[in-house]
Design an enzyme around this catalytic site. Sequence first.
Site, PDB file in Angstrom:
ATOM      1  N   GLU A  79       0.836  -1.189   0.000  1.00 20.84           N
ATOM      2  CA  GLU A  79       0.000   0.000   0.000  1.00 20.84           C
ATOM      3  C   GLU A  79       0.880   1.251   0.000  1.00 20.84           C
ATOM      4  O   GLU A  79       0.404   2.349   0.243  1.00 20.84           O
ATOM      5  CB  GLU A  79      -0.988  -0.014   1.159  1.00 20.84           C
ATOM      6  N   CYS A 111      -3.604  -3.340   4.079  1.00 21.20           N
ATOM      7  CA  CYS A 111      -2.704  -4.369   4.622  1.00 21.20           C
ATOM      8  C   CYS A 111      -3.152  -5.782   4.282  1.00 21.20           C
ATOM      9  O   CYS A 111      -2.533  -6.751   4.707  1.00 21.20           O
ATOM     10  CB  CYS A 111      -2.611  -4.240   6.141  1.00 21.20           C
ATOM     11  N   HIS A 233      -2.887  -9.741  12.051  1.00 23.91           N
ATOM     12  CA  HIS A 233      -2.319  -8.523  11.465  1.00 23.91           C
ATOM     13  C   HIS A 233      -1.856  -7.648  12.631  1.00 23.91           C
ATOM     14  O   HIS A 233      -2.561  -7.508  13.631  1.00 23.91           O
ATOM     15  CB  HIS A 233      -3.371  -7.794  10.621  1.00 23.91           C
TER      16      HIS A 233
HETATM   17  N1  CAA Z   1       1.346   3.941  30.432  1.00 23.82           N
HETATM   18  C1  CAA Z   1       0.820   2.805  29.915  1.00 23.82           C
HETATM   19  N2  CAA Z   1      -0.171   2.798  28.973  1.00 23.82           N
HETATM   20  C2  CAA Z   1      -0.616   3.991  28.524  1.00 23.82           C
HETATM   21  C3  CAA Z   1      -0.116   5.212  29.030  1.00 23.82           C
HETATM   22  C4  CAA Z   1       0.913   5.152  30.029  1.00 23.82           C
HETATM   23  N3  CAA Z   1       1.451   6.254  30.531  1.00 23.82           N
HETATM   24  N4  CAA Z   1      -0.752   6.217  28.398  1.00 23.82           N
HETATM   25  C5  CAA Z   1      -1.629   5.649  27.541  1.00 23.82           C
HETATM   26  N5  CAA Z   1      -1.540   4.308  27.607  1.00 23.82           N
HETATM   27  C6  CAA Z   1      -2.290   3.302  26.829  1.00 23.82           C
HETATM   28  C7  CAA Z   1      -3.766   3.616  26.690  1.00 23.82           C
HETATM   29  O1  CAA Z   1      -4.496   3.247  27.854  1.00 23.82           O
HETATM   30  C8  CAA Z   1      -4.101   2.768  25.490  1.00 23.82           C
HETATM   31  O2  CAA Z   1      -4.182   1.410  25.861  1.00 23.82           O
HETATM   32  P1  CAA Z   1      -5.608   0.660  25.815  1.00 23.82           P
HETATM   33  O3  CAA Z   1      -6.070   0.765  24.379  1.00 23.82           O
HETATM   34  O4  CAA Z   1      -5.304  -0.723  26.238  1.00 23.82           O
HETATM   35  O5  CAA Z   1      -6.509   1.414  26.728  1.00 23.82           O
HETATM   36  C9  CAA Z   1      -2.842   2.863  24.619  1.00 23.82           C
HETATM   37  O6  CAA Z   1      -1.805   3.321  25.494  1.00 23.82           O
HETATM   38  C10 CAA Z   1      -2.979   3.825  23.458  1.00 23.82           C
HETATM   39  O7  CAA Z   1      -3.258   5.104  23.961  1.00 23.82           O
HETATM   40  P2  CAA Z   1      -4.525   5.964  23.449  1.00 23.82           P
HETATM   41  O8  CAA Z   1      -5.781   5.199  23.651  1.00 23.82           O
HETATM   42  O9  CAA Z   1      -4.409   7.300  24.103  1.00 23.82           O
HETATM   43  O10 CAA Z   1      -4.373   6.090  21.908  1.00 23.82           O
HETATM   44  P3  CAA Z   1      -3.235   6.779  21.019  1.00 23.82           P
HETATM   45  O11 CAA Z   1      -3.322   8.240  21.066  1.00 23.82           O
HETATM   46  O12 CAA Z   1      -1.897   6.171  21.315  1.00 23.82           O
HETATM   47  O13 CAA Z   1      -3.663   6.317  19.559  1.00 23.82           O
HETATM   48  C11 CAA Z   1      -4.192   4.880  17.772  1.00 23.82           C
HETATM   49  C12 CAA Z   1      -3.881   4.955  19.243  1.00 23.82           C
HETATM   50  C13 CAA Z   1      -5.420   5.738  17.448  1.00 23.82           C
HETATM   51  C14 CAA Z   1      -4.503   3.447  17.386  1.00 23.82           C
HETATM   52  C15 CAA Z   1      -2.981   5.432  16.982  1.00 23.82           C
HETATM   53  O14 CAA Z   1      -1.837   4.675  17.270  1.00 23.82           O
HETATM   54  C16 CAA Z   1      -3.208   5.383  15.471  1.00 23.82           C
HETATM   55  O15 CAA Z   1      -3.877   6.220  14.891  1.00 23.82           O
HETATM   56  N6  CAA Z   1      -2.600   4.386  14.806  1.00 23.82           N
HETATM   57  C17 CAA Z   1      -2.717   4.208  13.371  1.00 23.82           C
HETATM   58  C18 CAA Z   1      -3.978   3.461  12.965  1.00 23.82           C
HETATM   59  C19 CAA Z   1      -3.920   1.998  13.338  1.00 23.82           C
HETATM   60  O16 CAA Z   1      -2.891   1.402  13.539  1.00 23.82           O
HETATM   61  N7  CAA Z   1      -5.108   1.362  13.368  1.00 23.82           N
HETATM   62  C20 CAA Z   1      -5.194  -0.047  13.631  1.00 23.82           C
HETATM   63  C21 CAA Z   1      -6.348  -0.685  12.928  1.00 23.82           C
HETATM   64  S1  CAA Z   1      -6.274  -0.288  11.171  1.00 23.82           S
HETATM   65  C22 CAA Z   1      -5.169  -1.417  10.559  1.00 23.82           C
HETATM   66  O17 CAA Z   1      -4.913  -2.409  11.170  1.00 23.82           O
HETATM   67  C23 CAA Z   1      -4.532  -1.167   9.225  1.00 23.82           C
HETATM   68  C24 CAA Z   1      -3.157  -0.677   9.475  1.00 23.82           C
HETATM   69  O18 CAA Z   1      -2.214  -1.447   9.542  1.00 23.82           O
HETATM   70  C25 CAA Z   1      -2.983   0.759   9.641  1.00 23.82           C
END
Ligand code: CAA
Length: 394
Positions: A79, A111, A233
């Site tokens: 991709e 993916c 994945h």
């Molecule tokens: N200590 C420990 N854990 C902590 C923490 C700390 N100090 N602060 C936050 N966390 C945890 C949160 O609790 C959360 O865990 P849980 O989900 O278990 O609750 C985790 O860290 C992530 O934190 P947030 O929920 O605040 O989310 P984020 O701002 O890190 O964003 C995301 C997460 C939206 C997925 C971001 O990484 C993103 O946009 N990623 C790209 C999209 C993606 O990967 N999507 C996956 C499905 S799509 C797909 O699979 C196709 C592909 O390959 C892209």
Amino acid sequence: MTIGIDKIGFATGRYRLDMGDLAQSRGVDSEKFSKGLLLDALSITPITEDIVTLGASAANSILDEKDKASIDMVLVATESSIDQSKAAAVYIHSLLGIQPFARSLELKEACYSATAALNYAKLHVEKHPQSKVLVIASDIAKYGINTPGEPTQGSGSIAMLISQNPRLLELHDDNVAQTRDIMDFWRPNYSTTPFVDGMYSTKQYLDMLKTTWAEYQKRSGKTLADFSAFCFHLPFPKLALKGFNKIMDKSLPDAKKEALKANFDASITYSRQIGNIYTGSLFLGLLSLLENSEHLQAGENIALFSYGSGAVAEIFSATLVDGFKSQLKTNRKEELESRQSISVADYETIFFEEDALDEDGNASFADYVTNDFSLVAIKGHQRIYEAKDGQENN
Ligand code: CAA
């Protein structure tokens, strides 16, 4: 006749970004990345490495001259394509010196497409048992500086040789796919980075897993008890862990649950060090499982969950073949450790460098570290690749 994966190879960016350094630079608690996402490092590529060089290097690590004479199809799933018209597979076919009477093309659905490529390869070998098919999943996952997706970037390529009587894994005919028209992650032609509805994408991933797994069990009559491992994945390992917990059958004996968890942990070992490699990430999980599990035995079954945003999901399965360990590497961790560590400032410069083309479409590049092949120049809008032994392909 059995058909499946005879060989599997891997290449990843030769630069390493430490997640602790990224967390510090972004003012984030480092445990958010190490525990919240289950990521320790990312593989970073320079401008001289792309899906062609990564794919050719991954395949180069497994193919011998006999394979190159037997391969009659090269499929590249990606991709992060480098051209809207010419397939990366054509460049890779040339760089590897595969015999000329072969079909070469590129496949796309976020993916997911490597899973479709694997299926196409299997059907091809069913019809032409002497053929071998090279399936490559190659991507550079780039979200942009200071975006929510930034800590889940990465780069890498998995190459798989599909043949009859495979020495690694026999593929089954139990695939169940699902398509859903959603906007969770997409990249219009004019954008170098994707548009992402991150939280929505994680919900869709988990729901597509749950519903496809239910349909798979209904159609195949198989349950989790029939499998020794479940590969997912891996956009980031924590999401796969949520998936693993979602499909867990609480009625299974504790020993079986623990064995499945140990194999799950083995399957995320490499991704924790590399990040997302998009189309290849499911197969990087498989490679990591095979090279790091202490318990897997020939004859055991593995289930695989493929997910591509947009979205298409698929669950399918495979059985480990007698002697499979001889097809695997034992020094992969050392290879990963040998990547060059870079600072956040260097990562920001190296990973996001863009072609500076002159008015005639020429560009040259600094001398970066790459795998077996590199992009050495662009001449008149044509990408020029070179093998490390100095042979130029254009
Ligand atoms: N200590 C420990 N854990 C902590 C923490 C700390 N100090 N602060 C936050 N966390 C945890 C949160 O609790 C959360 O865990 P849980 O989900 O278990 O609750 C985790 O860290 C992530 O934190 P947030 O929920 O605040 O989310 P984020 O701002 O890190 O964003 C995301 C997460 C939206 C997925 C971001 O990484 C993103 O946009 N990623 C790209 C999209 C993606 O990967 N999507 C996956 C499905 S799509 C797909 O699979 C196709 C592909 O390959 C892209």
